[in-house]
Design an enzyme around this catalytic site. Sequence first.
Site, PDB file in Angstrom:
ATOM      1  N   SER A  88      36.308  77.064   7.010  1.00  0.00           N
ATOM      2  CA  SER A  88      36.407  76.934   8.599  1.00  0.00           C
ATOM      3  C   SER A  88      36.791  78.184   9.149  1.00  0.00           C
ATOM      4  CB  SER A  88      37.678  75.948   8.708  1.00  0.00           C
ATOM      5  OG  SER A  88      37.449  74.891   8.181  1.00  0.00           O
TER       6      SER A  88
HETATM    7  N1  SAH Z   1      39.743  74.190   3.376  1.00  0.00           N
HETATM    8  C1  SAH Z   1      38.633  74.247   2.933  1.00  0.00           C
HETATM    9  C2  SAH Z   1      37.422  73.934   3.690  1.00  0.00           C
HETATM   10  C3  SAH Z   1      36.564  73.319   2.707  1.00  0.00           C
HETATM   11  S1  SAH Z   1      35.361  72.263   3.452  1.00  0.00           S
HETATM   12  C4  SAH Z   1      38.688  75.928   2.711  1.00  0.00           C
HETATM   13  O1  SAH Z   1      39.536  76.619   2.999  1.00  0.00           O
HETATM   14  O2  SAH Z   1      37.749  76.520   2.227  1.00  0.00           O
HETATM   15  C5  SAH Z   1      35.756  70.792   3.074  1.00  0.00           C
HETATM   16  C6  SAH Z   1      35.819  70.335   1.504  1.00  0.00           C
HETATM   17  O3  SAH Z   1      36.011  68.883   1.585  1.00  0.00           O
HETATM   18  C7  SAH Z   1      34.608  70.525   0.960  1.00  0.00           C
HETATM   19  O4  SAH Z   1      34.659  71.249  -0.338  1.00  0.00           O
HETATM   20  C8  SAH Z   1      34.221  69.118   0.420  1.00  0.00           C
HETATM   21  O5  SAH Z   1      33.439  69.134  -0.854  1.00  0.00           O
HETATM   22  C9  SAH Z   1      35.485  68.524   0.420  1.00  0.00           C
HETATM   23  N2  SAH Z   1      35.427  66.952   0.356  1.00  0.00           N
HETATM   24  C10 SAH Z   1      34.907  66.155   1.187  1.00  0.00           C
HETATM   25  N3  SAH Z   1      35.025  64.785   0.965  1.00  0.00           N
HETATM   26  C11 SAH Z   1      36.030  65.109   0.240  1.00  0.00           C
HETATM   27  C12 SAH Z   1      36.871  63.955  -0.598  1.00  0.00           C
HETATM   28  N4  SAH Z   1      36.846  62.573  -0.498  1.00  0.00           N
HETATM   29  N5  SAH Z   1      37.996  64.691  -1.423  1.00  0.00           N
HETATM   30  C13 SAH Z   1      38.074  65.725  -1.477  1.00  0.00           C
HETATM   31  N6  SAH Z   1      37.290  66.523  -1.017  1.00  0.00           N
HETATM   32  C14 SAH Z   1      36.437  66.363  -0.185  1.00  0.00           C
END
Ligand code: SAH
Length: 278
Positions: free
Chosen positions: A125
Amino acid sequence: MNQKRPAFPIKLDSLSADKSKAKPVAAPARPAVKTVPAKASVQSQTPKNSPARVTTRPVTSQGLGMDSAAVRARMVQKLAQGGIQDAAVLKAMGAVERHRFVETALVNQAYEDTSLPIGLGQTISKPNVVARMVELLRNGAAGKLGRVLEVGTGCGYQAAVLSHIATEVYSIERLKGLHEKARENVRGLRLHNVHLLFGDGMEGFAKGAPYAAIIAAAGGNDIPQPWLDQLAVGGRLVAPMVTPAGHQALVVVDRSAQGFRHQVLEAVHFVPLKSGIS
Ligand code: SAH
């Protein structure tokens, strides 16, 4: 490399915290047992009792062609100008080296207010969004939050930011490739209070509950019931959610002894929350 760094972090005392909405979220007692086994695999770094801290290392190895502390200080200034008021959040954003979490080819964009690809179709993000969500999560708390659950570790950047404002961070990721990348990214950063888990975050992580705060980086059509169940009384959840109108918005849920209070805030664009692991 040139060791003469500018003074950093920038002076944050002048950035007033918004005391009008100060409502400390009580940090629940730490778990009696610190091991976190179950289905999810856990990575926590030892020694566990040391304070969370991101080490300052030379930045040339990853190709950031200038002093990263100075670039980060500018990013923090912009965040403050953009409305982030919580000094603890600004300090955390200033402490975590975002360029260590992005691909080498994107390092020069690491401190711009932009989301960036992190592989497997997912994105890190914008700093602005991370800071906004963490500010909402803290809700003006006087000290550190207790245990925090993050759903969607991605590259691990936000987990690193959270490690500065919480006593323990449990961060869960459903994509093995990203879980491993995050482990790689935090290795050596001495984030002793970050526990990286591989599993389906829609189930939350019951072993660490109750949580003082829960934050999601992926948005579904509703807030999964386990998240609500695992939120401490006095705790707060911040997550993107698709509203009945069909667009994603940030949702804040506060749990009190009387029940749950939902607020729908601004529109956001997060990757979808998906069930299962892959
Ligand atoms: N906070 C992260 C943002 C990653 S984007 C950062 O700083 O990089 C959001 C992430 O949520 C993705 O990697 C995706 O795979 C994950 N995601 C989506 N659904 C999920 C679930 N049910 N459990 C765990 N992770 C999930």
